[in-house]
Design an enzyme around this catalytic site. Structure first.
Site, PDB file in Angstrom:
ATOM      1  N   GLU A  95       0.805  -1.248  -0.031  1.00 18.68           N
ATOM      2  CA  GLU A  95       0.114   0.180   0.111  1.00 18.68           C
ATOM      3  C   GLU A  95       0.897   1.389  -0.041  1.00 18.68           C
ATOM      4  O   GLU A  95       2.184   1.213   0.339  1.00 18.68           O
ATOM      5  CB  GLU A  95      -0.969  -0.099   1.387  1.00 18.68           C
ATOM      6  CG  GLU A  95      -2.063  -1.178   1.386  1.00 18.68           C
ATOM      7  CD  GLU A  95      -2.732  -1.168   2.517  1.00 18.68           C
ATOM      8  OE1 GLU A  95      -3.683  -2.049   2.459  1.00 18.68           O
ATOM      9  OE2 GLU A  95      -2.306  -0.846   3.415  1.00 18.68           O
ATOM     10  N   CYS A 108       3.312   8.388   1.496  1.00 17.27           N
ATOM     11  CA  CYS A 108       3.950   7.498   2.441  1.00 17.27           C
ATOM     12  C   CYS A 108       4.217   6.198   1.485  1.00 17.27           C
ATOM     13  O   CYS A 108       3.146   5.743   0.943  1.00 17.27           O
ATOM     14  CB  CYS A 108       2.708   7.306   3.488  1.00 17.27           C
ATOM     15  SG  CYS A 108       3.284   6.139   4.802  1.00 17.27           S
ATOM     16  N   CYS A 115       6.404  -6.755   7.726  1.00 18.25           N
ATOM     17  CA  CYS A 115       7.862  -6.376   8.370  1.00 18.25           C
ATOM     18  C   CYS A 115       8.117  -7.338   9.347  1.00 18.25           C
ATOM     19  O   CYS A 115       7.290  -8.193   9.938  1.00 18.25           O
ATOM     20  CB  CYS A 115       7.365  -5.100   9.212  1.00 18.25           C
ATOM     21  SG  CYS A 115       8.686  -4.414  10.067  1.00 18.25           S
ATOM     22  N   CYS A 119       6.626  -4.997  16.050  1.00 18.97           N
ATOM     23  CA  CYS A 119       6.293  -4.154  16.918  1.00 18.97           C
ATOM     24  C   CYS A 119       5.004  -4.536  17.281  1.00 18.97           C
ATOM     25  O   CYS A 119       3.963  -4.642  16.606  1.00 18.97           O
ATOM     26  CB  CYS A 119       6.310  -2.721  16.517  1.00 18.97           C
ATOM     27  SG  CYS A 119       7.911  -2.171  16.063  1.00 18.97           S
ATOM     28  N   CYS A 122       1.705  -2.542  15.896  1.00 17.61           N
ATOM     29  CA  CYS A 122       1.563  -1.870  14.790  1.00 17.61           C
ATOM     30  C   CYS A 122       0.863  -3.408  13.876  1.00 17.61           C
ATOM     31  O   CYS A 122       1.386  -4.260  14.004  1.00 17.61           O
ATOM     32  CB  CYS A 122       2.989  -1.697  14.030  1.00 17.61           C
ATOM     33  SG  CYS A 122       3.007  -1.425  12.345  1.00 17.61           S
ATOM     34  N   GLU A 163      10.478  -1.923   7.283  1.00 22.94           N
ATOM     35  CA  GLU A 163      11.398  -1.535   8.230  1.00 22.94           C
ATOM     36  C   GLU A 163      12.628  -0.979   7.069  1.00 22.94           C
ATOM     37  O   GLU A 163      13.026  -1.865   6.494  1.00 22.94           O
ATOM     38  CB  GLU A 163      12.256  -2.155   9.234  1.00 22.94           C
ATOM     39  CG  GLU A 163      13.318  -1.814   9.753  1.00 22.94           C
ATOM     40  CD  GLU A 163      13.551  -0.382  10.419  1.00 22.94           C
ATOM     41  OE1 GLU A 163      12.781  -0.043  11.140  1.00 22.94           O
ATOM     42  OE2 GLU A 163      14.432   0.385   9.640  1.00 22.94           O
ATOM     43  N   SER A 194      12.019   6.532   8.071  1.00 27.87           N
ATOM     44  CA  SER A 194      11.766   6.333   9.504  1.00 27.87           C
ATOM     45  C   SER A 194      12.113   4.906   9.930  1.00 27.87           C
ATOM     46  O   SER A 194      11.786   4.088   9.031  1.00 27.87           O
ATOM     47  CB  SER A 194      10.221   6.539   9.788  1.00 27.87           C
ATOM     48  OG  SER A 194       9.807   5.959  10.998  1.00 27.87           O
ATOM     49  N   LEU A 218      11.052   6.310  18.565  1.00 30.81           N
ATOM     50  CA  LEU A 218      11.487   5.977  20.005  1.00 30.81           C
ATOM     51  C   LEU A 218      10.565   5.037  20.644  1.00 30.81           C
ATOM     52  O   LEU A 218      10.763   4.044  21.367  1.00 30.81           O
ATOM     53  CB  LEU A 218      11.958   7.114  20.501  1.00 30.81           C
ATOM     54  CG  LEU A 218      12.688   7.263  22.044  1.00 30.81           C
ATOM     55  CD1 LEU A 218      13.983   6.315  21.620  1.00 30.81           C
ATOM     56  CD2 LEU A 218      13.148   8.611  22.388  1.00 30.81           C
ATOM     57  N   CYS A 337      -1.201   5.783  10.289  1.00 28.42           N
ATOM     58  CA  CYS A 337       0.062   5.249  10.774  1.00 28.42           C
ATOM     59  C   CYS A 337       0.049   3.723  11.431  1.00 28.42           C
ATOM     60  O   CYS A 337      -0.842   3.601  12.190  1.00 28.42           O
ATOM     61  CB  CYS A 337       0.994   6.058  11.871  1.00 28.42           C
ATOM     62  SG  CYS A 337       1.594   7.464  11.247  1.00 28.42           S
TER      63      CYS A 337
HETATM   64  N1  SAH Z   1       9.185   0.665  10.147  1.00 30.54           N
HETATM   65  C1  SAH Z   1       9.327   2.232  10.337  1.00 30.54           C
HETATM   66  C2  SAH Z   1       8.500   2.913   9.396  1.00 30.54           C
HETATM   67  C3  SAH Z   1       6.935   2.697   9.309  1.00 30.54           C
HETATM   68  S1  SAH Z   1       6.161   2.921  10.597  1.00 30.54           S
HETATM   69  C4  SAH Z   1       9.456   2.628  11.852  1.00 30.54           C
HETATM   70  O1  SAH Z   1       8.765   1.763  12.548  1.00 30.54           O
HETATM   71  O2  SAH Z   1       9.526   3.536  11.998  1.00 30.54           O
HETATM   72  C5  SAH Z   1       5.849   4.279  10.919  1.00 30.54           C
HETATM   73  C6  SAH Z   1       5.513   5.075  12.020  1.00 30.54           C
HETATM   74  O3  SAH Z   1       4.289   4.528  12.527  1.00 30.54           O
HETATM   75  C7  SAH Z   1       6.163   4.646  13.194  1.00 30.54           C
HETATM   76  O4  SAH Z   1       6.910   5.700  13.798  1.00 30.54           O
HETATM   77  C8  SAH Z   1       5.341   3.634  14.048  1.00 30.54           C
HETATM   78  O5  SAH Z   1       6.042   3.708  15.286  1.00 30.54           O
HETATM   79  C9  SAH Z   1       4.140   4.281  13.905  1.00 30.54           C
HETATM   80  N2  SAH Z   1       2.916   3.481  14.087  1.00 30.54           N
HETATM   81  C10 SAH Z   1       2.981   2.300  13.973  1.00 30.54           C
HETATM   82  N3  SAH Z   1       1.734   1.547  14.202  1.00 30.54           N
HETATM   83  C11 SAH Z   1       0.990   2.679  14.810  1.00 30.54           C
HETATM   84  C12 SAH Z   1      -0.229   2.733  15.322  1.00 30.54           C
HETATM   85  N4  SAH Z   1      -1.122   1.941  15.489  1.00 30.54           N
HETATM   86  N5  SAH Z   1      -0.524   4.081  15.679  1.00 30.54           N
HETATM   87  C13 SAH Z   1       0.248   5.119  15.791  1.00 30.54           C
HETATM   88  N6  SAH Z   1       1.411   5.189  14.879  1.00 30.54           N
HETATM   89  C14 SAH Z   1       2.027   3.899  14.768  1.00 30.54           C
HETATM   90 FE1  SF4 Z   2       7.704  -2.543  11.382  1.00 31.70          FE
HETATM   91 FE2  SF4 Z   2       7.628  -0.024  11.607  1.00 31.70          FE
HETATM   92 FE3  SF4 Z   2       5.347  -1.398  12.070  1.00 31.70          FE
HETATM   93 FE4  SF4 Z   2       7.389  -1.803  13.757  1.00 31.70          FE
HETATM   94  S1  SF4 Z   2       6.226  -0.032  13.729  1.00 31.70           S
HETATM   95  S2  SF4 Z   2       6.597  -3.509  12.697  1.00 31.70           S
HETATM   96  S3  SF4 Z   2       9.107  -1.398  12.473  1.00 31.70           S
HETATM   97  S4  SF4 Z   2       6.494  -1.019  10.409  1.00 31.70           S
END
Ligand code: SAH
Ligand code: SF4
Length: 352
Positions: A95, A108, A115, A119, A122, A163, A194, A218, A337
């Site tokens: 996407e 984006c 991934c 996390c 996510c 990532e 990011s 972070l 996000c």
């Molecule tokens: N993998 C990379 C980039 C993609 S995620 C990374 O983790 O930085 C982009 C951003 O979305 C990251 O800052 C992540 O912490 C945030 N994110 C992921 N899931 C989210 C959610 N459910 N609500 C708000 N932000 C989220």
């Molecule tokens: Fe991957 Fe970023 Fe989602 Fe973490 S927040 S699972 S690194 S896409």
């Protein structure tokens, strides 16, 4: 550029196009012409590129293949955010999201299908890693995005699925291609990568002077909590990560880093967390983006109250930090996000 793999012109840099022209016996000026047609006018139809010598056109037909990326679904949110589902030649899907802002469009970009980081907040994590995207597949997202909006895309954020630093080579090549002043000419200040905090990748970005901004997810102020949220923290804990970021800022000079912080109710959103964050980032040239959690079905977390978000931000501002609350866009179409997971395809299957 390996000989036995099909080469996609849209994944090639200026230098690679020059090499290709040399091999075909064509002049360097034709590499410039190819570059302009492909990356400025988004024209990849070899027959429609003006003034290409026949010998070069024949060579390109023989040695390159077009990338067949098919847009299989489009959704538009109430706030104007658009989500596109793109199918790659092997049937896998990714996407990309177009986010309109004041006078500018941000796109984006996904760097992987799925991934591997895992996390716990996510949705993309739930599929695990499906595969890395090639540079051409990332460039194709930009081209498709451009065709789906009436304004020029001004900013690219590598914050879609995946990532980026787990797919370093392809991503770095992509960044160099989109920022080539003779090609798509994105300003390096308007391309942001990011990462969840892969220290070796951050060091490579620093050593290679990769022309883009750095954003760090972070998301916690103690290793105990970050270990739970972002498993890679066990390998690259907060102290080491922030030391690498400080070194990056020092070496890259005027580069301002973005610190992303997803706020999860009762987990990392207390005033104590805010104070700890101020200490961790003290003296660092950075902007903090506070991202109130976007809930999705099955997630164990919830979004903090607006009052808690304001209190958290106020503590940072009080400590003279630049902190912005970023409300995710396109929530009604799950384009926000961390909500990307080829959901449109799932819906399609369900109704089929
Ligand atoms: N993998 C990379 C980039 C993609 S995620 C990374 O983790 O930085 C982009 C951003 O979305 C990251 O800052 C992540 O912490 C945030 N994110 C992921 N899931 C989210 C959610 N459910 N609500 C708000 N932000 C989220
Ligand atoms: Fe991957 Fe970023 Fe989602 Fe973490 S927040 S699972 S690194 S896409």
């Amino acid at each position: 550029m390996t000989e036995n793999k099909p080469q996609h012109l849209i994944g090639m840099s200026h230098e690679q196009l020059l090499l290709l022209c040399e091999k075909a016996g064509a002049k360097p000026v034709h590499a410039e012409r190819l570059l302009a047609s492909i990356f400025r006018h988004y024209n990849t139809d070899l027959d429609a590129i003006p003034e290409l010598p026949t010998v070069l056109r024949d060579y390109l037909y023989k040695h390159t293949t077009p990338l067949e990326m098919v847009c299989t679904a489009r959704q538009q949110a109430k706030d104007g955010t658009k989500k596109l589902l793109l199918q790659m030649p092997d049937g896998k899907e990714v996407e990309t999201v177009l986010i309109p802002g004041q006078g500018r469009m941000t796109q984006c970009i996904s760097t992987q299908a799925g991934c591997a980081i895992g996390c716990t907040f996510c949705l993309t994590a739930s599929t695990g890693l499906i595969r890395n995207l090639s540079t051409a597949e990332m460039v194709a997202q930009v081209m498709e995005g451009q065709q789906n909006c009436d304004r020029n895309v001004r900013n690219l954020v590598l914050m879609g699925m995946g990532e980026p630093l787990h797919n370093y080579d392809q991503v770095a090549h992509f960044v160099r291609i989109v920022t080539d002043p003779k090609g798509m000419a994105f300003s390096p200040n308007r391309v942001t990568l990011s990462t969840s905090g892969l220290i070796p990748g951050i060091k490579r970005m620093m050593d290679e002077n990769l022309p883009c901004n750095l954003a760090i997810s972070l998301n916690a102020t103690t290793d105990a909590i970050r270990d739970q949220l972002i498993p890679i923290n066990r390998k690259y804990p907060i102290h080491d990560l922030l030391a690498a970021v400080r070194e990056y800022i020092a070496k890259r000079g005027n580069k301002r880093v973005l610190i992303e912080y997803v706020l999860l109710a009762g987990i990392n959103d207390s005033p104590q967390d805010a104070h700890r964050l101020c200490q961790l980032l003290e003296g660092m040239d950075c902007t903090v983006n506070l991202l109130p959690f976007n809930p999705y079905p099955g997630s164990p977390y919830s979004r903090p109250s607006d009052a808690d978000v304001s209190t958290f931000r106020a503590i940072l501002v009080e400590a003279s930090m630049v902190a912005v609350v970023r409300e995710s866009r396109g929530q009604d179409i799950s384009a926000a996000c961390g909500q990307l997971k080829t959901e449109m395809h799932d819906q399609g299957r369900k109704t089929a």
